[in-house]
Design a protein around this motif. Structure first.
Motif, PDB file in Angstrom:
ATOM      1  N   PRO A  43      38.958  26.362  86.880  1.00  0.00           N
ATOM      2  CA  PRO A  43      37.740  27.185  86.945  1.00  0.00           C
ATOM      3  C   PRO A  43      36.933  27.006  85.661  1.00  0.00           C
ATOM      4  O   PRO A  43      37.484  27.007  84.562  1.00  0.00           O
ATOM      5  CB  PRO A  43      38.290  28.607  87.093  1.00  0.00           C
ATOM      6  N   ASP A  45      32.775  27.600  83.793  1.00  0.00           N
ATOM      7  CA  ASP A  45      31.425  28.145  83.798  1.00  0.00           C
ATOM      8  C   ASP A  45      30.477  27.027  83.376  1.00  0.00           C
ATOM      9  O   ASP A  45      30.535  26.534  82.248  1.00  0.00           O
ATOM     10  CB  ASP A  45      31.361  29.318  82.816  1.00  0.00           C
ATOM     11  N   ALA A  50      29.949  29.736  88.167  1.00  0.00           N
ATOM     12  CA  ALA A  50      31.389  29.471  88.169  1.00  0.00           C
ATOM     13  C   ALA A  50      31.704  28.402  89.200  1.00  0.00           C
ATOM     14  O   ALA A  50      31.271  28.487  90.353  1.00  0.00           O
ATOM     15  CB  ALA A  50      32.166  30.736  88.482  1.00  0.00           C
ATOM     16  N   LEU A  52      35.013  26.767  90.905  1.00  0.00           N
ATOM     17  CA  LEU A  52      36.446  26.945  91.108  1.00  0.00           C
ATOM     18  C   LEU A  52      36.941  25.817  91.997  1.00  0.00           C
ATOM     19  O   LEU A  52      36.414  25.595  93.094  1.00  0.00           O
ATOM     20  CB  LEU A  52      36.721  28.298  91.775  1.00  0.00           C
ATOM     21  N   SER A  73      30.113  30.057  92.509  1.00  0.00           N
ATOM     22  CA  SER A  73      29.656  31.446  92.578  1.00  0.00           C
ATOM     23  C   SER A  73      28.772  31.748  91.386  1.00  0.00           C
ATOM     24  O   SER A  73      29.025  31.278  90.274  1.00  0.00           O
ATOM     25  CB  SER A  73      30.855  32.398  92.587  1.00  0.00           C
ATOM     26  N   LEU A  76      31.060  35.608  90.569  1.00  0.00           N
ATOM     27  CA  LEU A  76      32.522  35.726  90.744  1.00  0.00           C
ATOM     28  C   LEU A  76      32.890  36.563  91.966  1.00  0.00           C
ATOM     29  O   LEU A  76      34.074  36.866  92.168  1.00  0.00           O
ATOM     30  CB  LEU A  76      33.208  36.336  89.511  1.00  0.00           C
ATOM     31  N   TRP A  79      31.176  33.519  97.088  1.00  0.00           N
ATOM     32  CA  TRP A  79      31.518  32.117  96.858  1.00  0.00           C
ATOM     33  C   TRP A  79      30.980  31.240  97.975  1.00  0.00           C
ATOM     34  O   TRP A  79      30.964  31.638  99.142  1.00  0.00           O
ATOM     35  CB  TRP A  79      33.027  31.944  96.766  1.00  0.00           C
ATOM     36  N   SER A 275      33.981  32.258  79.345  1.00  0.00           N
ATOM     37  CA  SER A 275      32.978  32.154  80.396  1.00  0.00           C
ATOM     38  C   SER A 275      31.959  33.259  80.213  1.00  0.00           C
ATOM     39  O   SER A 275      32.107  34.128  79.335  1.00  0.00           O
ATOM     40  CB  SER A 275      33.630  32.273  81.780  1.00  0.00           C
ATOM     41  N   TRP A 277      31.778  35.649  81.973  1.00  0.00           N
ATOM     42  CA  TRP A 277      32.487  36.865  82.384  1.00  0.00           C
ATOM     43  C   TRP A 277      33.716  37.123  81.519  1.00  0.00           C
ATOM     44  O   TRP A 277      34.565  37.930  81.872  1.00  0.00           O
ATOM     45  CB  TRP A 277      32.892  36.742  83.853  1.00  0.00           C
ATOM     46  N   VAL A 280      39.077  34.784  82.351  1.00  0.00           N
ATOM     47  CA  VAL A 280      39.308  35.156  83.749  1.00  0.00           C
ATOM     48  C   VAL A 280      40.547  34.434  84.263  1.00  0.00           C
ATOM     49  O   VAL A 280      40.740  33.248  83.993  1.00  0.00           O
ATOM     50  CB  VAL A 280      38.093  34.807  84.635  1.00  0.00           C
ATOM     51  N   PRO A 306      39.436  37.287  91.064  1.00  0.00           N
ATOM     52  CA  PRO A 306      39.392  37.044  89.615  1.00  0.00           C
ATOM     53  C   PRO A 306      39.844  38.286  88.857  1.00  0.00           C
ATOM     54  O   PRO A 306      39.487  39.413  89.215  1.00  0.00           O
ATOM     55  CB  PRO A 306      37.919  36.725  89.350  1.00  0.00           C
ATOM     56  N   HIS A 321      38.484  42.012  88.141  1.00  0.00           N
ATOM     57  CA  HIS A 321      37.326  41.909  87.260  1.00  0.00           C
ATOM     58  C   HIS A 321      36.290  42.967  87.665  1.00  0.00           C
ATOM     59  O   HIS A 321      36.068  43.215  88.862  1.00  0.00           O
ATOM     60  CB  HIS A 321      36.711  40.512  87.347  1.00  0.00           C
TER      61      HIS A 321
END
Length: 475
Positions: A43, A45, A50, A52, A73, A76, A79, A275, A277, A280, A306, A321
């Motif tokens: 995964p 960024d 993102a 994956l 995504s 997150l 998707w 990332s 986020w 993760v 996530p 998350h």
């Protein structure tokens, strides 16, 4: 990925049709519309989006060489599936499968480091493939790390994980030795192309520690830095027994392994170190039913939600998350007596001795039992399905609650057959349930418990990605 519409007629008959009527089918976890999904990979960024990757096969048939599925995504949560990003090259270094690894950005190029399986080789060699179109497609792979020598007595070697380490690059590779020593081998490189072995990041003879079989070998190593502490996350494994548990081992002080997830069906963790986020964590959610049933259903596996991670009393902790709250539809309802579908979130704000029961039918139910006096949480699947092909084993978590934490005591996310349970101390249980009764279902719970219906979050498939049947992909 092979499109069923272009398969020979004989193969089309062998590929089961997955229908929306299958209430076990996850609707907001990343998965394929049909076929086999296992390890999440690399995964990353890229410009706030993102990417994956994950191990995939177009059918539930382990004889098919595995490839890298691909989903993207912006949040997150929602998707979109794309064509596989890496497909094994016939006669090439990954002809037997493009297995697990990770991705990094290097001067605008996305580099995928992964294990290439060749049927006659004792190891899965470390390969590098590069993408110049933002991680959508990758060029042909080349081997960049020399396989272990015979005199090292290494019996398993796979799953590179690369990260920038100061001005240079580091790589972790999982290994097992003939004397049953599991290790994470450490390599260094100035340019990410030429690599030198510099020793083991961590190694441990097979043992049982606090009920954890530390394994004959470690696969899928990940290195995560939390609060200034480097933590190795590995999947314990043995030649005789196959996959074991995902365990976390701090790289400072004595190696003390702890489970990353207390359920039966979480394996092969994969992390984004940094990332948009934050750090993760993802994992592979395995099935909890017989192979025959899985083949009959036509699909297997999914990627976990996530997770945000941190250290709690020296052990790796996790929770869904925070972005996942956007899956909630409308306002919370009182849980007790509620009628639900197959996609819900249940939250118990404070720890109270009692039980959350998902009642699927008179004979089928899932119990989450909370015993404050013993400080134990149990996820009891003994009556979750009347079909004997479903795994009924329980999951038991000791010391699951942290009353000082600003987190719910229990948070349960149900997505078809997937159940992910999280506690205030950052403990998690990932498991599966296969009730024969389709929704609507009901809930029995303490008075404080709340429930939300969750969005199905069906992905939109780009028109040019013709190998994925439109309208059938969920995340």
């Amino acid at each position: 990925m092979t499109d069923i519409r272009t398969m020979p007629a004989a193969l089309q008959k062998a590929a089961p049709t997955v229908t929306a009527a299958d209430h076990h089918l996850p609707q907001f976890h990343v998965r394929l519309p049909r076929g086999y999904v296992n390890d999440p990979n690399g995964p990353i960024d890229i410009g706030g989006q993102a990417h994956l990757y994950f191990q995939s096969r177009p059918r539930v048939d382990l004889a098919i060489p595995v490839e890298w599925g691909h989903a993207t995504s912006d949040d997150l949560v929602h998707w979109t599936l794309h064509r596989p990003a890496i497909v094994p090259v016939p006669g090439g270094a990954d002809s037997g499968g493009a297995w697990s690894g990770n991705t990094v950005l290097h001067d605008g190029t996305v580099r995928a480091y992964y294990s290439g399986k060749v049927d006659h080789s004792p190891f899965q060699s470390v390969l590098l493939a590069e993408s110049t179109d933002g991680g959508n497609t990758y060029g042909p792979p080349v081997q960049v790390v020399t396989d272990p020598s015979v005199d090292e007595a290494i019996t398993m070697f796979r799953d590179p994980f690369v990260w920038q380490d100061g001005d240079d690059w580091s790589m972790a590779v999982g290994a097992a030795a003939a004397d049953q020593t599991a290790s994470v081998r450490h390599y260094r490189s100035a340019d990410g192309l030429g690599w030198a072995f510099v020793g083991d990041l961590v190694a441990m003879s097979r043992n049982t520690v606090d009920g954890i079989d530390t394994g004959e070998g470690w696969e899928c190593p990940q290195i995560l830095t939390l609060d200034g502490v480097d933590v190795a996350i590995v999947a314990s494994w043995s030649h005789a027994d196959g996959p074991g548990d995902v365990i976390a081992i701090p790289l400072s002080g004595a190696p003390l392994p702890v489970k990353v997830d207390d359920g039966q069906h979480f394996y092969a963790a994969s992390v984004m170190r940094t990332s948009s986020w934050g750090p993760v964590l993802f994992g592979w959610i395995r099935e909890g039913r017989t192979e025959q049933w899985t083949e009959q259903a036509g699909w297997s596996g999914a990627i976990s939600l996530p997770r945000r991670t941190w250290l709690h009393d020296g052990r790796l902790a996790s929770e869904p998350h925070p972005v996942l709250e956007s899956l909630r539809i409308g306002s919370a309802q009182r849980c007790q007596g509620a009628t639900i579908g197959a996609q819900v979130e249940i939250v118990l704000p404070v720890a109270v001795t009692g039980r959350i029961r998902l009642r699927f039918s008179e004979a089928e139910y899932l119990d989450v039992n909370i015993d404050l006096e013993a400080d134990i949480l149990t996820v009891d699947r003994a009556h979750a399905s009347t079909d004997h092909r479903a795994d009924p084993s329980p999951a038991v978590v000791s010391a699951p609650f942290d009353r000082s934490a600003d987190r719910p005591a229990v948070r349960l996310l149900l997505d078809g057959s997937i159940v992910e349970v999280f506690t205030s101390a950052g403990r998690s249980v990932t498991t599966r349930v296969y009730p024969t009764q389709a929704p609507p279902w009901t809930v029995e719970a303490p008075a404080q418990a709340l429930v939300w219906e969750l969005e199905r979050a069906v992905a939109t498939v780009p028109a040019h990605d013709t190998n994925i049947p439109a309208g059938t992909v969920s995340s």
